[in-house]
Design an enzyme around this catalytic site. Structure first.
Site, PDB file in Angstrom:
ATOM      1  N   CYS A 195      14.263  -0.871  11.642  1.00  0.00           N
ATOM      2  CA  CYS A 195      13.386  -0.781  10.475  1.00  0.00           C
ATOM      3  C   CYS A 195      12.274  -1.831  10.570  1.00  0.00           C
ATOM      4  O   CYS A 195      11.618  -1.943  11.592  1.00  0.00           O
ATOM      5  CB  CYS A 195      14.217  -0.887   9.194  1.00  0.00           C
ATOM      6  SG  CYS A 195      13.376  -0.284   7.718  1.00  0.00           S
ATOM      7  N   ASP A 196      12.053  -2.618   9.550  1.00  0.00           N
ATOM      8  CA  ASP A 196      10.927  -3.542   9.553  1.00  0.00           C
ATOM      9  C   ASP A 196      11.097  -4.665  10.569  1.00  0.00           C
ATOM     10  O   ASP A 196      10.120  -5.314  10.943  1.00  0.00           O
ATOM     11  CB  ASP A 196      10.696  -4.122   8.149  1.00  0.00           C
ATOM     12  CG  ASP A 196       9.285  -4.655   7.983  1.00  0.00           C
ATOM     13  OD1 ASP A 196       8.333  -3.987   8.448  1.00  0.00           O
ATOM     14  OD2 ASP A 196       9.123  -5.755   7.414  1.00  0.00           O
TER      15      ASP A 196
END
Length: 196
Positions: free
Chosen positions: A102-103
């Site tokens: 993800c991030d």
């Protein structure tokens, strides 16, 4: 015993850590150790409101680990996340498994850690905003990918990410890992490979 270090920052994504760590304990036969690392030894709270007291801060994190896994969350955009970069650089230099989801993938791109491996992330355009990111041709539109010791996954790929990490570390046989993945993904075991 092999050691896996999970970097968790404030507002870390509970579910992204849960699949990997539980599978390591279930399938690893007691040969693996899960440990958490954060910016300090103070408790960090997950997106789901779960408080975790990290095993280590960045200064006390051991060097005898086998994988460094960056768990996604809401704080990888914060400036203090940059203090994780030396740990990432050492991980790559020493040829250890490096994972991000993800991030945390965007963060790896922002510090140049994805420039020598095929990778994925939530959004290629996010990566391209960083001058240090020079590997647009290495971006693969897939949920998760493992290449050159680096494992990346977008935010929809918690199970796929865990699957790649488990395989990279040989936590169990490929058949056992596939069974685990199939059960959690589809709700049943693939009986044709269960007993192999």
């Amino acid at each position: 015993m092999k050691k896996i270090l999970y970097i968790i920052l404030e507002q870390w994504a509970d579910w992204e850590l849960a699949y990997i760590s539980s599978a390591v304990n279930m399938l690893g036969g007691g040969n693996f150790e899960n440990k958490t690392v954060s910016l300090s030894k103070s408790a960090v709270t997950s997106i789901g409101g779960i408080k975790c007291l990290p095993d280590y801060d960045l200064q006390s994190a051991p060097s005898d680990y086998d994988a460094l896994i960056l768990i996604g969350g809401m704080s990888w955009h914060n400036e203090n996340a940059l203090s994780v970069k030396p740990l990432i650089d050492t991980c790559i230099k020493n040829g250890k498994v490096l994972g991000a989801i993800c991030d945390a993938c965007r963060f790896l791109g922002s510090v140049g850690a994805l420039n020598n491996a095929k990778h994925t992330a939530n959004d290629l355009n996010e990566l391209k905003q960083y001058e240090v990111y020079t590997n647009e041709q290495g971006f693969i539109h897939r949920q998760a990918i493992s290449d050159n010791g680096i494992i990346t996954a977008n935010g929809t790929a918690t199970l796929e990410f865990a699957y790649e990490v488990l395989n990279a570390l040989s936590v169990a046989t490929q058949y056992q890992i596939k069974d685990w993945y199939d059960f959690h993904k589809s709700g049943f075991y693939n009986v044709s490979i269960t007993n192999r």
